[in-house]
Design an enzyme around this catalytic site. Structure first.
Site, mmCIF file in Angstrom:
data_model
loop_
_atom_site.group_PDB
_atom_site.id
_atom_site.type_symbol
_atom_site.label_atom_id
_atom_site.label_comp_id
_atom_site.label_asym_id
_atom_site.label_seq_id
_atom_site.Cartn_x
_atom_site.Cartn_y
_atom_site.Cartn_z
ATOM 1 N N ARG A 1 64.435 92.009 97.033
ATOM 2 C CA ARG A 1 63.957 90.714 97.522
ATOM 3 C C ARG A 1 65.106 89.718 97.464
ATOM 4 N NH1 ARG A 1 58.088 88.013 97.254
ATOM 5 N NH2 ARG A 1 58.599 86.143 98.439
ATOM 6 N N SER B 1 54.480 89.799 96.619
ATOM 7 C CA SER B 1 53.820 89.193 97.789
ATOM 8 C C SER B 1 53.094 90.242 98.649
ATOM 9 C CB SER B 1 54.838 88.403 98.627
ATOM 10 O OG SER B 1 55.430 87.378 97.850
ATOM 11 N N HIS C 1 64.829 81.338 110.728
ATOM 12 C CA HIS C 1 64.296 82.626 111.188
ATOM 13 C C HIS C 1 65.244 83.256 112.212
ATOM 14 C CE1 HIS C 1 60.784 81.862 108.881
ATOM 15 N NE2 HIS C 1 60.281 80.931 109.678
ATOM 16 N N LEU D 1 68.384 106.876 111.477
ATOM 17 C CA LEU D 1 67.749 105.923 110.550
ATOM 18 C C LEU D 1 66.314 105.713 111.005
ATOM 19 C CD1 LEU D 1 68.035 103.629 108.282
ATOM 20 C CD2 LEU D 1 68.366 102.063 110.191
ATOM 21 N N TRP E 1 67.119 78.278 103.742
ATOM 22 C CA TRP E 1 68.434 78.288 104.413
ATOM 23 C C TRP E 1 68.485 77.157 105.442
ATOM 24 C CZ3 TRP E 1 70.359 78.740 109.337
ATOM 25 C CH2 TRP E 1 71.696 79.151 109.492
ATOM 26 N N TRP F 1 49.803 84.207 108.263
ATOM 27 C CA TRP F 1 48.979 83.463 109.238
ATOM 28 C C TRP F 1 48.595 82.092 108.706
ATOM 29 C CZ3 TRP F 1 49.217 85.595 113.808
ATOM 30 C CH2 TRP F 1 49.261 86.992 113.933
ATOM 31 N N ASP G 1 63.490 87.171 102.376
ATOM 32 C CA ASP G 1 62.945 85.850 102.040
ATOM 33 C C ASP G 1 64.058 84.807 102.001
ATOM 34 O OD1 ASP G 1 60.892 84.094 101.449
ATOM 35 O OD2 ASP G 1 60.873 84.555 99.299
ATOM 36 N N GLY G 2 63.698 83.572 102.286
ATOM 37 C CA GLY G 2 64.637 82.460 102.147
ATOM 38 C C GLY G 2 65.087 81.830 103.457
ATOM 39 N N ARG H 1 50.550 79.940 107.698
ATOM 40 C CA ARG H 1 51.593 78.945 108.045
ATOM 41 C C ARG H 1 51.155 78.149 109.273
ATOM 42 N NH1 ARG H 1 57.451 81.412 106.440
ATOM 43 N NH2 ARG H 1 56.753 82.326 104.470
HETATM 44 C C1 IPE Z 1 56.877 87.493 101.883
HETATM 45 O O1 IPE Z 1 57.501 86.260 101.871
HETATM 46 C C2 IPE Z 1 56.595 87.927 103.285
HETATM 47 C C3 IPE Z 1 57.761 88.244 104.114
HETATM 48 C C4 IPE Z 1 59.003 88.273 103.712
HETATM 49 C C5 IPE Z 1 57.459 88.597 105.481
HETATM 50 P P1 IPE Z 1 56.681 84.901 101.698
HETATM 51 O O2 IPE Z 1 57.690 83.811 101.722
HETATM 52 O O3 IPE Z 1 55.582 84.826 102.684
HETATM 53 O O4 IPE Z 1 56.051 85.088 100.245
HETATM 54 P P2 IPE Z 1 55.467 84.002 99.225
HETATM 55 O O5 IPE Z 1 54.439 83.201 99.969
HETATM 56 O O6 IPE Z 1 56.612 83.159 98.777
HETATM 57 O O7 IPE Z 1 54.905 84.817 98.110
HETATM 58 C C1 IPE Z 2 61.041 84.710 105.109
HETATM 59 O O1 IPE Z 2 61.507 83.417 104.939
HETATM 60 C C2 IPE Z 2 60.486 84.924 106.494
HETATM 61 C C3 IPE Z 2 59.021 85.122 106.526
HETATM 62 C C4 IPE Z 2 58.226 85.103 105.489
HETATM 63 C C5 IPE Z 2 58.431 85.349 107.828
HETATM 64 P P1 IPE Z 2 60.558 82.210 104.545
HETATM 65 O O2 IPE Z 2 60.099 81.548 105.804
HETATM 66 O O3 IPE Z 2 59.476 82.645 103.634
HETATM 67 O O4 IPE Z 2 61.585 81.263 103.786
HETATM 68 P P2 IPE Z 2 61.323 80.364 102.505
HETATM 69 O O5 IPE Z 2 60.725 81.252 101.453
HETATM 70 O O6 IPE Z 2 60.378 79.280 102.930
HETATM 71 O O7 IPE Z 2 62.676 79.846 102.123
HETATM 72 MG MG MG Z 3 59.331 82.741 101.604
#
Ligand code: IPE
Ligand code: IPE
Ligand code: MG
Length: 249
Positions: A197, A205, A46, A140, A34, A78, A29-30, A80
């Site tokens: 996480r 999530s 990404h 792995l 970033w 989905w 996540d993040g 998004r």
């Molecule tokens: C969880 O992250 C899904 C993935 C890392 C693929 P999200 O960014 O979608 O989760 P929420 O919406 O903050 O809970």
């Molecule tokens: C994780 O990063 C990637 C996916 C969920 C696909 P995010 O896109 O959720 O990044 P933040 O949470 O908005 O920073």
């Molecule tokens: Mg996220």
């Protein structure tokens, strides 16, 4: 049945106090934050996230990890905007196409969990080929969660159980934890020892809801695109300080 002989879950700490680590599951996540911090479009985050995937996949077997599960796209992602979903699918294609030979050379067995067969047909074909190519590898196991949701996975398992009961091959009162385990996408894999996480959020999530019953949670402030071997080693060091009881004393 004697209580003393009751189940000792696999992955329990050894008698010498060692904390066994077989399966690391990561909520990556993040990426968006970033990119935002750099005034870049989210897709740049990404893209940088894929570099972090490369680093972690390379480091994991060296650090003794047998199974690495990466949450790449949730069933809820989905929601998004369509252009971000398209970017993520494009990056998935790019990752598999550019990495598959190297993964295979490095002894990585690729598996997928989630409703990945509902993705675009060209991606499904690519994922099927990647699975077939790497099926015999054992350095792995890399499990990529794609269109994955823990609740949806449990619904599919419940339907499979109901179908077996209706077909007369399973008695309703024979349904136990093993019967559920066997019908999950993760059948045959050990449960995660760590759910890690990145980027500071303290939630699951919809990730591995059943499987993480006794996983240790590790949350790091590092944003996923900045994650590297050193960050992974710190997370493993934190895990090593944990005392796992599995309900025992
Ligand atoms: C969880 O992250 C899904 C993935 C890392 C693929 P999200 O960014 O979608 O989760 P929420 O919406 O903050 O809970
Ligand atoms: C994780 O990063 C990637 C996916 C969920 C696909 P995010 O896109 O959720 O990044 P933040 O949470 O908005 O920073
Ligand atoms: Mg996220």
């Amino acid at each position: 049945m004697s209580l003393a002989a009751a189940t000792v879950p696999t992955g329990a700490a050894g008698a010498d106090g060692d904390v066994a680590l077989r399966h690391l599951a990561v909520i990556m996540d993040g990426n968006g934050r970033w990119a935002q911090a750099r005034r870049l479009p989210r897709v740049a985050g990404h893209r940088a996230g894929i570099e972090a995937v490369r680093r972690v996949v390379e480091a994991a077997p060296v650090l003794g990890i047998e199974v690495l599960t990466l949450y790449a796209f949730s069933a809820e992602n989905w929601k998004r905007p369509a252009d971000e979903v398209a970017d993520l699918m494009g990056l998935l294609r790019h990752y598999i196409r550019s990495e598959i030979k190297e993964l295979h050379r490095n002894g990585v067995r690729l598996q997928f969990i989630g409703d990945w067969r509902a993705l675009k047909p060209d991606i499904v074909a690519m994922l099927d080929d990647a699975r077939a190519l790497t099926a015999g590898n054992d350095r792995l196991t890399l499990v990529v969660a794609l269109n994955y949701g823990g609740q949806q996975e449990l619904v599919r398992a419940a339907r499979a159980l109901a179908a077996d009961v209706a077909a007369g091959v399973l008695a309703a009162d024979a349904i136990d934890d093993a019967a559920i385990d066997a019908r999950l996408d993760t059948a045959g894999l050990p449960p995660p020892d760590i759910v890690l996480r990145t980027s500071g959020e303290m939630r699951l999530s919809n990730f591995l809801l059943w499987q993480s019953a006794y996983a240790e949670f590790v949350v790091t402030e590092t944003l996923w695109p900045d994650f590297d071997r050193a960050a992974l080693e710190s997370a493993l060091a934190e895990f090593a300080t944990r005392v796992r009881r599995f309900g025992g004393r």
